[in-house]
Design an enzyme around this catalytic site. Structure first.
Site, PDB file in Angstrom:
ATOM      1  N   HIS A  90     -62.613 -30.505  -5.840  1.00 56.68           N
ATOM      2  CA  HIS A  90     -62.920 -31.285  -4.645  1.00 56.68           C
ATOM      3  C   HIS A  90     -61.706 -32.046  -4.113  1.00 56.68           C
ATOM      4  O   HIS A  90     -61.768 -32.637  -3.023  1.00 56.68           O
ATOM      5  CB  HIS A  90     -64.071 -32.262  -4.926  1.00 56.68           C
ATOM      6  CG  HIS A  90     -65.109 -32.266  -3.856  1.00 56.68           C
ATOM      7  ND1 HIS A  90     -64.791 -32.171  -2.515  1.00 56.68           N
ATOM      8  CD2 HIS A  90     -66.462 -32.357  -3.907  1.00 56.68           C
ATOM      9  CE1 HIS A  90     -65.895 -32.211  -1.798  1.00 56.68           C
ATOM     10  NE2 HIS A  90     -66.927 -32.304  -2.625  1.00 56.68           N
ATOM     11  N   ASP A 101     -63.452 -28.688   0.302  1.00 60.01           N
ATOM     12  CA  ASP A 101     -64.679 -29.372   0.683  1.00 60.01           C
ATOM     13  C   ASP A 101     -65.794 -28.358   0.891  1.00 60.01           C
ATOM     14  O   ASP A 101     -65.562 -27.144   0.975  1.00 60.01           O
ATOM     15  CB  ASP A 101     -64.458 -30.187   1.956  1.00 60.01           C
ATOM     16  CG  ASP A 101     -63.450 -31.311   1.757  1.00 60.01           C
ATOM     17  OD1 ASP A 101     -63.570 -32.040   0.757  1.00 60.01           O
ATOM     18  OD2 ASP A 101     -62.533 -31.445   2.592  1.00 60.01           O
TER      19      ASP A 101
END
Length: 422
Positions: free
Chosen positions: A392, A396
């Protein structure tokens, strides 16, 4: 004389440490430059460390089972300086005979010092090591010696096992195992057994902890209807096998589709590098290959440039090399994205730990036929789940969702025209 240092070499991209599994020398041993002095294991490859010098081993600075960083001192060696000659002319005859006897004894011992890689290859291919002439120091049998025998097809068979248990293992090997190898299983005070974490398992554990603790993982899954893909592959698989000599697996189509999507979504083909994100030009697919208790992650280079046949051939070759212990450091390097064939074990949903420092790993699950509603009617369809673990920091949900939707689209429209085998 000069004391030189030998350090832990870098055995692959992103490899920062290695575990000394077996020392092949001891202090006082004479070695030549490029002679193997130790076997080392990392999370990516097993390899032998060659000596950088010709000389006499002075000190082993790490023990078997120790994990050290790349560049760390592992041993020292005394080398003869240029122009300097050993004082041998004044040796007495008696002394010469003693040294000759000692050398012969050491050579005999070296011949029976089989490394784990040699023992494993011999067991897997039913070879009698006592019938093989070694080319290593003191007649020691090296991994290359065994691989050459296997490649030649002339395999000396093991002698018939005798009735007694002690006769099943040559005494030199049994003695070495007793005196130098730590017990693999010990009884703990509590119920159950304590199994030491060593070798490949230790390297895998360290890498997984690093990936799980440093990378903020996120997950997503898509469901894909691969009915057309199954029909297409089943139609051509027999002809392909007869023509090419190896199997056309479903996994080959999945890798091809994922490589194609990575080219369209290069954000997934990235690595985290502290203050920057490296977006790779080449699409090099890492695939997980298991061999007993060992896990290897070789790489299909430039997978996006290969046909389905080319991908299938690479998968077959890399899997064969893993099974026969022939994977090299070069086979493990350059991976930019990992695809794991968890479906081969019957898994239908799993969440993989990212192959550090890559940005994502995709798990291809088992293809399952089940009822699906199409146009308000039930139909039997071949369905598969694709599970993505993502870093992350790099990725995304939006871009990953678009990537997964594209992979789904490619796979649901596979045909001879959209994804030809050749």
């Amino acid at each position: 004389m000069t004391i030189e240092k030998i350090t832990m070499p870098k055995l692959g991209e992103s490899v920062t440490e290695g575990t000394i599994s077996t020392w092949l020398v001891k202090p006082g041993d004479q070695v030549n430059k490029y002679d193997a002095i130790a076997e080392v294991m990392t999370d990516k490859v097993n390899a032998e460390i060659p000596s950088s010098f010709t000389g006499v081993i002075k000190e082993l600075n790490v023990s078997e089972g120790d994990t050290v960083e790349v560049g760390a001192l592992i041993c020292t060696i005394e080398t003869e300086e240029a122009g300097e000659k050993k004082e041998t002319n004044n040796l007495s005859t008696a002394t010469a005979e003693t040294e000759s006897s000692s050398t012969a004894t050491e050579d005999t011992a070296m011949k029976s010092r089989y490394s784990p890689a040699v023992m494993r290859l011999a067991q897997e291919n039913d070879l009698d090591l006592s019938a093989i002439t070694g080319t290593g120091k003191g007649g020691r049998i090296t991994r290359k010696d065994v691989e050459a025998i296997i490649a030649s097809g002339e395999k000396p068979q093991k002698q018939e096992q005798k009735q007694t248990a002690t006769a099943e293992i040559p005494s030199p090997v049994r003695e070495q195992t007793t005196t130098t190898e730590p017990a693999q299983v010990t009884q703990s005070d509590a119920a159950g057994k304590a199994i030491p974490v060593t070798g490949v398992r230790k390297a895998i554990a360290n890498n997984m902890v690093k990936a799980a603790t440093e990378i903020p993982h996120a997950w997503m899954m898509v469901e894909v209807d691969v009915t057309d893909l199954v029909a297409y592959r089943n139609k051509v698989k027999d002809t392909f096998k007869e023509k090419e000599g190896y199997s056309l697996t479903f996994f080959s189509f999945f890798v091809k589709a994922i490589a194609q999507a990575l080219k369209e979504f290069p954000q997934l083909n990235s690595s985290w590098a502290g203050d920057k994100i490296i977006q790779h030009d080449d699409v090099n697919i890492s695939i997980a290959v298991a061999k007993e208790q060992e896990l290897f992650v070789p790489v299909i280079q430039s997978a996006d440039d290969l046909s389905v046949k080319g991908v299938a051939k690479q998968i077959t070759n890399l899997a064969k090399k893993a099974r026969t212990g022939k994977l090299t450091a070069a086979d493990m390097q350059g991976g930019t994205f990992t695809v794991n064939n968890t479906g081969s074990f019957g898994s239908v949903q799993s969440m993989g730990i990212i192959n550090y420092p890559q940005a994502a790993i995709l798990q291809v699950e088992s293809i399952v036929k089940r009822p699906v509603i199409i146009n308000d009617m039930f139909a039997a369809r071949n369905m598969v789940n694709l599970c993505l673990s993502l870093d992350h920091r790099v990725l995304d949900g939006l871009i990953c969702g678009q990537f997964m939707a594209r992979v789904k689209e490619i796979l649901e429209n596979v045909s001879e025209s959209t994804m030809p085998v050749y």
